[in-house]
Write a protein that holds these residues in place. Sequence first.
Motif, short mmCIF file in Angstrom:
data_model
loop_
_atom_site.label_atom_id
_atom_site.label_comp_id
_atom_site.label_asym_id
_atom_site.label_seq_id
_atom_site.Cartn_x
_atom_site.Cartn_y
_atom_site.Cartn_z
N LEU A 88 7.33 6.54 15.70
CA LEU A 88 7.84 5.55 14.75
C LEU A 88 9.26 5.12 15.04
O LEU A 88 9.63 3.96 14.88
CB LEU A 88 7.79 6.12 13.32
CG LEU A 88 6.40 6.36 12.76
CD1 LEU A 88 6.49 6.94 11.36
CD2 LEU A 88 5.63 5.06 12.72
N GLN B 202 10.90 -3.10 9.79
CA GLN B 202 9.65 -3.72 10.17
C GLN B 202 9.09 -4.57 9.03
O GLN B 202 8.48 -5.59 9.24
CB GLN B 202 8.65 -2.63 10.53
CG GLN B 202 7.31 -3.18 10.93
CD GLN B 202 6.29 -2.09 10.95
OE1 GLN B 202 6.61 -0.92 10.93
NE2 GLN B 202 5.04 -2.48 10.99
N LEU B 203 9.32 -4.09 7.84
CA LEU B 203 8.66 -4.73 6.71
C LEU B 203 9.63 -5.50 5.85
O LEU B 203 9.33 -5.86 4.74
CB LEU B 203 7.98 -3.65 5.87
CG LEU B 203 7.01 -2.85 6.68
CD1 LEU B 203 6.73 -1.52 6.02
CD2 LEU B 203 5.73 -3.61 6.89
N TYR B 204 10.79 -5.72 6.38
CA TYR B 204 11.86 -6.46 5.73
C TYR B 204 11.30 -7.53 4.82
O TYR B 204 10.64 -8.46 5.26
CB TYR B 204 12.67 -7.10 6.84
CG TYR B 204 14.00 -7.64 6.43
CD1 TYR B 204 14.18 -9.01 6.33
CD2 TYR B 204 15.05 -6.79 6.17
CE1 TYR B 204 15.40 -9.52 5.98
CE2 TYR B 204 16.28 -7.30 5.83
CZ TYR B 204 16.45 -8.66 5.73
OH TYR B 204 17.66 -9.15 5.38
N THR C 266 0.84 -1.19 0.00
CA THR C 266 0.00 0.00 0.00
C THR C 266 0.88 1.25 0.00
O THR C 266 2.08 1.16 0.28
CB THR C 266 -0.93 -0.01 1.23
OG1 THR C 266 -0.19 -0.43 2.36
CG2 THR C 266 -2.09 -0.95 1.01
N PRO C 267 0.30 2.42 -0.29
CA PRO C 267 1.11 3.64 -0.36
C PRO C 267 1.82 4.00 0.95
O PRO C 267 2.68 4.88 0.97
CB PRO C 267 0.08 4.72 -0.73
CG PRO C 267 -1.00 3.97 -1.43
CD PRO C 267 -1.08 2.64 -0.75
N ASP C 268 1.49 3.33 2.07
CA ASP C 268 2.24 3.57 3.29
C ASP C 268 3.46 2.64 3.37
O ASP C 268 4.20 2.64 4.34
CB ASP C 268 1.34 3.39 4.54
CG ASP C 268 0.60 2.07 4.51
OD1 ASP C 268 1.09 1.11 3.88
OD2 ASP C 268 -0.49 1.97 5.12
N GLY C 269 3.66 1.84 2.32
CA GLY C 269 4.83 0.97 2.27
C GLY C 269 4.67 -0.35 3.00
O GLY C 269 5.61 -1.12 3.10
N ARG C 270 3.45 -0.61 3.53
CA ARG C 270 3.26 -1.88 4.22
C ARG C 270 2.81 -2.95 3.23
O ARG C 270 2.13 -2.66 2.25
CB ARG C 270 2.19 -1.75 5.31
CG ARG C 270 2.55 -0.71 6.36
CD ARG C 270 1.56 -0.74 7.51
NE ARG C 270 0.18 -0.71 7.05
CZ ARG C 270 -0.85 -1.15 7.78
NH1 ARG C 270 -0.63 -1.67 8.97
NH2 ARG C 270 -2.07 -1.07 7.30
N SER D 125 10.70 2.20 8.30
CA SER D 125 9.78 1.12 8.02
C SER D 125 10.48 -0.08 7.44
O SER D 125 9.95 -1.16 7.44
CB SER D 125 8.72 1.60 7.04
OG SER D 125 8.25 2.82 7.47
N PHE D 126 11.68 0.13 6.97
CA PHE D 126 12.32 -0.95 6.26
C PHE D 126 12.48 -2.18 7.13
O PHE D 126 12.17 -3.29 6.74
CB PHE D 126 13.68 -0.51 5.73
CG PHE D 126 14.32 -1.56 4.89
CD1 PHE D 126 15.28 -2.39 5.42
CD2 PHE D 126 13.91 -1.77 3.58
CE1 PHE D 126 15.84 -3.39 4.66
CE2 PHE D 126 14.47 -2.77 2.83
CZ PHE D 126 15.44 -3.57 3.35
N GLU E 182 9.23 2.59 17.79
CA GLU E 182 8.73 1.34 17.23
C GLU E 182 9.85 0.62 16.47
O GLU E 182 10.06 -0.58 16.61
CB GLU E 182 7.57 1.64 16.28
CG GLU E 182 6.99 0.42 15.58
CD GLU E 182 6.04 0.82 14.45
OE1 GLU E 182 4.95 1.34 14.74
OE2 GLU E 182 6.39 0.60 13.27
N ALA F 176 11.95 8.11 7.11
CA ALA F 176 10.72 7.36 6.92
C ALA F 176 11.01 6.03 6.23
O ALA F 176 10.55 4.99 6.64
CB ALA F 176 9.75 8.17 6.07
N GLU F 177 11.86 6.11 5.22
CA GLU F 177 12.19 4.90 4.49
C GLU F 177 12.94 3.92 5.40
O GLU F 177 12.62 2.76 5.49
CB GLU F 177 13.04 5.25 3.29
CG GLU F 177 13.52 4.04 2.56
CD GLU F 177 13.94 4.38 1.14
OE1 GLU F 177 14.10 3.44 0.37
OE2 GLU F 177 14.09 5.57 0.82
N GLU G 199 16.14 10.80 5.53
CA GLU G 199 15.19 9.97 4.77
C GLU G 199 14.61 8.93 5.71
O GLU G 199 14.30 7.83 5.29
CB GLU G 199 15.92 9.24 3.63
CG GLU G 199 16.87 10.07 2.84
CD GLU G 199 17.81 9.16 2.02
OE1 GLU G 199 17.51 7.98 1.86
OE2 GLU G 199 18.85 9.67 1.60
#
Lengths: 246, 436
Positions: free
Chosen positions: B272, B417-419, B47-51, B414-415, B275, B410-411, B408
């Motif tokens: 974040l 977490q969503l590896y 999704t556009p939130d990168g999840r 989340s990286f 987290e 934000a990138e 940067e």
Amino acid sequence: MMLYYIYDGTFEGLLTAIYDAYYERENPELIVAMDNFTDNFLIQRRYIDTDEKKATKVHNGIINKISEDALTNIMYAYLSEHENAGKYILEYLRFGFKVGRLVDSYLSDDRVHNIHKLARKVSRERHLLLGIIRFRLLSNNIYYAPIDTQYNTACLLGDHFAARMADQIFVIHDVKRNYGVFYDKSKWFISDIDTKGNLDLHEKELFYQELWKKYFESTTIKDRLNPKLQSHFMPKRYWKYLVEMK
Amino acid sequence: MELIDKIKILADSAKYDVSCSSSGSDRKNKKGGLGNAAPSGICHSWTPDGRCISLLKVLFTNHCIYDCKYCVNRSSNDIPRASFTPEELVNLTINFYRRNYIEGLFLSSAVWVSPDYTMELLLKSVKKLREEVNFNGYIHLKAIPGANSALIEEAGKYVDRMSVNIELPSSESLKLLAPQKTKKSITEPMGLIKSKIIENQEERHRFKNAPYFVPGGQSTQLIIGASRDNDLKILRLSESLYKNYNLKRVYYSAYIPVSDHPSLPSISNPPLLREHRLYQADWLLRYYGFNSNEILDEKNPNFDELLDPKSDWALRNIDKFPVEVNKADYYMLLRVPGIGVKSAQRILQARKVSILDFDDLKKLGVVLKRAKYFITCKGRYFQDRNFVNNPPMIRNHLLLEDKIKINEDAEQLSFFQLYPQIMNPIEKISRITGEL
């Protein structure tokens, strides 16, 4: 003069080329598929006659003297369609026949590194595709998924989807390479595709596409938007056939 | 109400649950059936939130009898409400699945009428999927706290993963923000699921065809920043959940303000970074052989905002470094900042046939940005010798190199977490970690 091996583009053709180079101790500058070959006057051409016996010998030799992983690796490297793939495969196998089973431990040796790099790219694309191909239900009850991939990965998808979508007829269509992976509820196979046929959607298809798009929109957390991250995981080049990205 | 409106409401209400994993289960398709599970998990979209989207994540209903302050579905909140029927859910799941939109279903729910009533509806839905339409894809089901244990136990026979969300990391926070929930109503079903999983594993060991019980294990979620619990408290809680309840995953969710109740902190942005640090530390617990006391202690109960927990640990234990890459064992390699599971395994593999120098490491894909301060290759130190055993100097350099990154963030955040699952042809290494 630079020596080029030119083969018919099939995996068997490539293995034949490997056989010839190995036994005739030649060092071709490039081993290239016919369709990708561009001639110039500095090139000495040698056309390879695809020979099933030679190909089988190389195939078995790899399994017996190196490993099954090595065979998978060169298969994946071949599917990358990289212009140097043929040459890299020759170098990797020559080295492999020397050191045997442990070849894949020489991670920092270029002969191995080059193959691993190509194989990893193909493998990554395959894994991505397992998730992001989208079937559309056609009016004749066939599930149809067009794909436009960087590497020739469609043929690596058959096992996965045949096991999973066991009770539905499907076609995965590599639009660029004009062939498809077909499944008829009992086995899967590869065949050329004639794209002239009309693709009528099933009357319910758009209904489910709308539901999916709504889900996609609704499950997004708007306080955390990060489109860069999104396209990092799902590069834009794959969006063309993604229902939710339209 | 139209189905599309239900999806809108019930996906919206479910999206703050961060778990999207579809890994860990090896359920096979049945004859003439639809679907199977992929042990490594598969992401189907982002999704556009990168999840990543792996499962169709929806609530059965967002009608709720509880009034938990932090929760968007609390009964006092004025929002549109909806419920699926089991038939609608089944239909939606298999039609999405057949089009390869999803890996399966993640079904959760607000508590409607009573915990038992809700649990029965969830059970009915998953049972229908398995038995009536022969669906064998992945199902993650939320166990409703307070529901009859017989219902939870039966549901476990049909699903791949179960989870009970703890949400608030301590009894005090529960009392303050979710007074209708108790610690007991959460730990009891977790204990039950754990013991049934162990029983089932033994059974499946003896009889290959024994039915599954939650083969993908159980997980939970903690909300970060809605209560005053510090990082140490949260990390210790996770550690004991892994040890005592055999949890597969603890998820952390930065609190996103959904209410302005006076007991809740007023924050403008979800925490974040915190987290992110918790996820990093969580990985250290699960895959790197660390325990919580090494990462945080009473003197430093919260994470360093600027530095990742492993680098922080290494600087506090500088006497153990630099380590010789050609000699260190697997677990010592894993303790080197910048060297992860994949890099450590590649190093071990390459060491079988050669002695490695820095150029070799680069070819192996080992990122030297952090590691270079903590290792030697063939006895050689990559950096200026002045760095050896000089934590303040190393720290400064690590931060300096990070500075560019932090903008940067934000990138970067989340990286972790969503590896994503990155496979190689042999697909061996990734199996260890699975898709998140």
